[in-house]
Design a protein around this motif. Sequence first.
Motif, short mmCIF file in Angstrom:
data_model
loop_
_atom_site.label_atom_id
_atom_site.label_comp_id
_atom_site.label_asym_id
_atom_site.label_seq_id
_atom_site.Cartn_x
_atom_site.Cartn_y
_atom_site.Cartn_z
N SER A 250 2.60 -27.28 24.01
CA SER A 250 3.26 -28.01 25.08
C SER A 250 2.57 -27.75 26.41
O SER A 250 1.93 -26.70 26.60
CB SER A 250 4.74 -27.59 25.18
OG SER A 250 4.83 -26.25 25.65
N LEU A 251 2.70 -28.71 27.32
CA LEU A 251 2.14 -28.54 28.67
C LEU A 251 2.73 -27.30 29.35
O LEU A 251 2.02 -26.57 30.03
CB LEU A 251 2.41 -29.78 29.52
CG LEU A 251 1.51 -31.00 29.27
CD1 LEU A 251 2.02 -32.18 30.07
CD2 LEU A 251 0.07 -30.68 29.64
N GLU B 2 -12.36 -34.29 28.84
CA GLU B 2 -11.56 -34.87 29.92
C GLU B 2 -12.45 -35.75 30.79
O GLU B 2 -13.65 -35.49 30.95
CB GLU B 2 -10.94 -33.76 30.77
CG GLU B 2 -9.80 -33.04 30.12
CD GLU B 2 -8.56 -33.90 30.02
OE1 GLU B 2 -7.95 -34.21 31.06
OE2 GLU B 2 -8.19 -34.28 28.89
N ARG C 227 -3.74 -31.07 24.84
CA ARG C 227 -4.08 -32.10 23.87
C ARG C 227 -4.87 -31.53 22.70
O ARG C 227 -4.64 -31.88 21.54
CB ARG C 227 -4.89 -33.20 24.56
CG ARG C 227 -5.12 -34.43 23.69
CD ARG C 227 -5.95 -35.49 24.36
NE ARG C 227 -7.32 -35.06 24.58
CZ ARG C 227 -7.83 -34.72 25.75
NH1 ARG C 227 -7.09 -34.77 26.84
NH2 ARG C 227 -9.09 -34.34 25.87
N ARG C 228 -5.79 -30.62 22.98
CA ARG C 228 -6.66 -30.07 21.94
C ARG C 228 -5.95 -29.07 21.04
O ARG C 228 -6.22 -28.97 19.85
CB ARG C 228 -7.87 -29.38 22.58
CG ARG C 228 -8.86 -30.34 23.19
CD ARG C 228 -9.49 -31.23 22.15
NE ARG C 228 -10.93 -31.29 22.32
CZ ARG C 228 -11.76 -31.83 21.47
NH1 ARG C 228 -11.30 -32.35 20.36
NH2 ARG C 228 -13.04 -31.86 21.70
N THR D 238 -4.03 -30.23 30.86
CA THR D 238 -3.73 -31.34 29.96
C THR D 238 -4.73 -31.39 28.80
O THR D 238 -4.36 -31.72 27.67
CB THR D 238 -3.74 -32.68 30.71
OG1 THR D 238 -5.01 -32.86 31.36
CG2 THR D 238 -2.63 -32.72 31.75
N GLY D 239 -5.99 -31.05 29.06
CA GLY D 239 -6.99 -31.05 28.00
C GLY D 239 -6.71 -30.00 26.95
O GLY D 239 -6.82 -30.26 25.75
N ASP E 283 -3.13 -43.66 32.35
CA ASP E 283 -4.24 -42.83 31.88
C ASP E 283 -5.49 -43.70 31.80
O ASP E 283 -5.80 -44.27 30.76
CB ASP E 283 -3.91 -42.21 30.52
CG ASP E 283 -4.94 -41.19 30.08
OD1 ASP E 283 -5.74 -40.74 30.93
OD2 ASP E 283 -4.96 -40.84 28.89
N GLY F 61 -2.46 -28.80 20.76
CA GLY F 61 -1.17 -29.27 20.27
C GLY F 61 0.00 -28.50 20.87
O GLY F 61 1.15 -28.75 20.50
#
Length: 218
Positions: A167-168, A92, A162-163, A158-159, A14, A165
């Motif tokens: 799951s992908l 991102e 992450r923001r 992904t953003g 990353d 919480g």
Amino acid sequence: MSTTAAVPRVGLSDLGPIAQLRAGRLGRRLPQLYVGLVAYGVSLALMIRADLGLAPWDVLHSGLTRHLPVTIGQAVVVMSFVVLLLWIPLREKPGLGTISNALVVGFSADATLALLGDPDALWLRASMMLGGIALCGLATAMYIGAQLGRGPRDGLMTGLARRTGLSLRLVRTGLEVAVVVLGLLLGGTLGLGTVLYALAIGPLTQLWLPSWIVPLDR
């Protein structure tokens, strides 16, 4: 000057956009990135010509072509930059691969469509659909493995994960359902290929990705 040899960093890293370029092995990573992006556009074109259903985001792209004076490749480019605007509040970081993805995939798709005719035989259409899905999985592994930045839609996923919480998997499912519904409302193409793509693209990418990850120098 240190004489210690650089130790490859195994797996996906990353890194920020400058660090991605400084991480070495550009002679391998740049060609792999652009071959992967061109192949991705070719895979999109194959599924369009098969006319048996498109990938979720391409359902939206095909719907846009019914309302805007653009080709489907141009719709891919336009939506890529719209999605990149959503990266701003998510913080991102784009890379060379991000911008390249936004441009190369759409232009590659249009160029391939100009060369491909519309097949009549069902077996040929089915072969093009399956080939398009398989090629997309390979192309995705190639451009991700080059480690030069996420694609616009990957970064949005992904953003958001992450923001929020979440799951992908849940974020990806939500995004793809949303773009399919919006695409259908705009008149986009949904079919068997859409379902097969949704089921196969994750496992195919996971299968091929380890072979295409280019280790980076520290």
